[in-house]
Design an enzyme around this catalytic site. Sequence first.
Site, PDB file in Angstrom:
ATOM      1  N   CYS A 147       2.033  -2.251  15.435  1.00 38.64           N
ATOM      2  CA  CYS A 147       2.011  -2.021  13.983  1.00 38.64           C
ATOM      3  C   CYS A 147       1.344  -3.164  13.224  1.00 38.64           C
ATOM      4  CB  CYS A 147       3.457  -1.834  13.507  1.00 38.64           C
ATOM      5  SG  CYS A 147       3.582  -1.559  11.738  1.00 38.64           S
ATOM      6  N   CYS A 193      -0.684   2.221   9.394  1.00 35.68           N
ATOM      7  CA  CYS A 193       0.287   1.524   8.575  1.00 35.68           C
ATOM      8  C   CYS A 193      -0.068   0.046   8.362  1.00 35.68           C
ATOM      9  CB  CYS A 193       1.577   1.617   9.384  1.00 35.68           C
ATOM     10  SG  CYS A 193       3.028   1.447   8.466  1.00 35.68           S
ATOM     11  N   CYS A 211       6.688  -7.111   7.070  1.00 32.58           N
ATOM     12  CA  CYS A 211       7.825  -6.566   7.803  1.00 32.58           C
ATOM     13  C   CYS A 211       8.245  -7.576   8.864  1.00 32.58           C
ATOM     14  CB  CYS A 211       7.426  -5.251   8.467  1.00 32.58           C
ATOM     15  SG  CYS A 211       8.772  -4.468   9.378  1.00 32.58           S
ATOM     16  N   CYS A 223       7.155  -4.766  15.587  1.00 32.12           N
ATOM     17  CA  CYS A 223       6.701  -3.721  16.532  1.00 32.12           C
ATOM     18  C   CYS A 223       5.272  -4.050  16.960  1.00 32.12           C
ATOM     19  CB  CYS A 223       6.765  -2.338  15.884  1.00 32.12           C
ATOM     20  SG  CYS A 223       8.444  -1.879  15.440  1.00 32.12           S
ATOM     21  N   HIS A 227       9.758   5.848  20.090  1.00 33.23           N
ATOM     22  CA  HIS A 227       8.562   5.350  20.785  1.00 33.23           C
ATOM     23  C   HIS A 227       8.708   5.060  22.276  1.00 33.23           C
ATOM     24  CE1 HIS A 227       6.994   5.353  16.835  1.00 33.23           C
ATOM     25  NE2 HIS A 227       7.433   4.180  16.452  1.00 33.23           N
ATOM     26  N   CYS A 264       3.646   8.414   0.503  1.00 33.75           N
ATOM     27  CA  CYS A 264       4.255   7.504   1.476  1.00 33.75           C
ATOM     28  C   CYS A 264       4.322   6.127   0.820  1.00 33.75           C
ATOM     29  CB  CYS A 264       3.384   7.460   2.739  1.00 33.75           C
ATOM     30  SG  CYS A 264       3.919   6.230   3.934  1.00 33.75           S
ATOM     31  N   GLU A 310       0.818  -1.211   0.000  1.00 36.13           N
ATOM     32  CA  GLU A 310       0.000   0.000   0.000  1.00 36.13           C
ATOM     33  C   GLU A 310       0.850   1.259   0.000  1.00 36.13           C
ATOM     34  OE1 GLU A 310      -1.768  -1.589   3.819  1.00 36.13           O
ATOM     35  OE2 GLU A 310      -1.922   0.567   4.148  1.00 36.13           O
TER      36      GLU A 310
HETATM   37  N1  SAH Z   1       9.908   0.382   9.663  1.00 35.24           N
HETATM   38  C1  SAH Z   1      10.008   1.803   9.624  1.00 35.24           C
HETATM   39  C2  SAH Z   1       8.981   2.488   8.746  1.00 35.24           C
HETATM   40  C3  SAH Z   1       7.570   1.989   8.762  1.00 35.24           C
HETATM   41  S1  SAH Z   1       6.436   2.460   9.970  1.00 35.24           S
HETATM   42  C4  SAH Z   1       9.979   2.358  11.032  1.00 35.24           C
HETATM   43  O1  SAH Z   1       9.829   1.601  11.976  1.00 35.24           O
HETATM   44  O2  SAH Z   1      10.198   3.548  11.180  1.00 35.24           O
HETATM   45  C5  SAH Z   1       6.301   4.221   9.932  1.00 35.24           C
HETATM   46  C6  SAH Z   1       6.037   4.818  11.295  1.00 35.24           C
HETATM   47  O3  SAH Z   1       4.695   4.534  11.749  1.00 35.24           O
HETATM   48  C7  SAH Z   1       6.964   4.270  12.372  1.00 35.24           C
HETATM   49  O4  SAH Z   1       7.351   5.301  13.240  1.00 35.24           O
HETATM   50  C8  SAH Z   1       6.062   3.287  13.081  1.00 35.24           C
HETATM   51  O5  SAH Z   1       6.553   2.976  14.347  1.00 35.24           O
HETATM   52  C9  SAH Z   1       4.750   4.026  13.075  1.00 35.24           C
HETATM   53  N2  SAH Z   1       3.572   3.186  13.302  1.00 35.24           N
HETATM   54  C10 SAH Z   1       3.332   1.928  12.943  1.00 35.24           C
HETATM   55  N3  SAH Z   1       2.134   1.507  13.348  1.00 35.24           N
HETATM   56  C11 SAH Z   1       1.580   2.540  13.998  1.00 35.24           C
HETATM   57  C12 SAH Z   1       0.351   2.737  14.670  1.00 35.24           C
HETATM   58  N4  SAH Z   1      -0.564   1.765  14.762  1.00 35.24           N
HETATM   59  N5  SAH Z   1       0.123   3.939  15.213  1.00 35.24           N
HETATM   60  C13 SAH Z   1       1.038   4.932  15.127  1.00 35.24           C
HETATM   61  N6  SAH Z   1       2.212   4.820  14.521  1.00 35.24           N
HETATM   62  C14 SAH Z   1       2.497   3.628  13.969  1.00 35.24           C
END
Ligand code: SAH
Length: 364
Positions: A137, A351, A130, A134, A234, A123, A110
């Site tokens: 996510c 995301c 991935c 996390c 975070h 974006c 996406e």
């Molecule tokens: N892997 C990379 C880029 C992808 S995620 C990274 O970790 O930076 C892009 C951003 O969105 C990251 O800061 C991630 O931690 C955040 N993110 C992912 N899921 C999220 C959610 N449910 N709410 C808020 N931020 C989120």
Amino acid sequence: MLPIWMVFSWHCLKKEMSELIDLKSLTLDELKNMLADWGEKPFRAGQIYDWIHKKLARSFDEMTNLSVALREKLAENCELTTLTAERLQESKLDGTKKALFALPDHNMVESVWMKYEHGNSVCISSQVGCAMGCRFCASTIGGKVRDLTPAEMLDQIYALTRMNGERVSNVVVMGTGEPLDNYDNVLRFIHMLTDEKGLNISQRNITVSTCGIVPNIRRLAEEKLQITLALSLHAATDEKRREIMPIANKYTIAQLMDACRYYHDETGRRITFEYSLIAGVNDRPEDAKNLAALAGPLNSHINLIPVNPVRERTFVQPDHRAVLAFKNKLEKYHINVTIRRELGRDIDGACGQLRRSYKLENET
Ligand code: SAH
């Protein structure tokens, strides 16, 4: 000495399975070498590159200033990666568009198109799924399927540009995937995206977001690019970070801060810290104080993101007042901080959610 991505020969990009050459991932020099091997005149490479990366052609048939014989040879030996939008959602709130693209092997990624006062921003995803895990996510729920090729990253932008009929000025690599876990392809993608013979997007208008793969942050620093590095922090202590981000078991915050300082020293670019606020997890005044202690010395910018609810996860956003209180607390420590404008809340904003919901629908 030539940078490593230029030394990479076009032969390496031949697809293992299909033996077709991934034409859209070739630099102009590599394209010239390929055409020299074919006994074609060097200027043909410039014409083909222009069709692919400036005119955003979707097929060899469109390349009308090439002979029919050359177009046929290209079609026989090469593939021109073009993504098709399987699903398109448009926000009624702010015009944000989210596209679910089918890749040539039918995997899905996406991408998001956002309109800002200063221009259009896209974006993009850097991997299918991935591996980073996390906990908040959605992109990581099914694990990593594979890396995206440079062509697949470029064509997310090309396809959205064609669809909207407008130029893209900013690109953020913040969709699904960990860009520094797909280092070589992401680096090549950046060089091609900023090539003046292509879309010619300024390096300063590109942001790469990482969960913090320390050795690759250092490697990226040494490329001396002018892109912005965003670090998904975070949490401000190792203990808390390990609770929500498995990568924190591999690298400590002290190692991360050293790598960020190195990036800043090598490139002169200010780091952005991303901080997803999760109610009851990382939103206490003490968390703000610890965060300020990390960000202050680095003169970095903090981007607060109230966590996006994800169906499979239980994390919730703090209420708006608590988000503002957290921001104020950081400002008291003279930290430069913004709350990320939430675009596309009504269209699976978080995301990886669009791909996830498509998968679930098609599995049941
Ligand atoms: N892997 C990379 C880029 C992808 S995620 C990274 O970790 O930076 C892009 C951003 O969105 C990251 O800061 C991630 O931690 C955040 N993110 C992912 N899921 C999220 C959610 N449910 N709410 C808020 N931020 C989120």
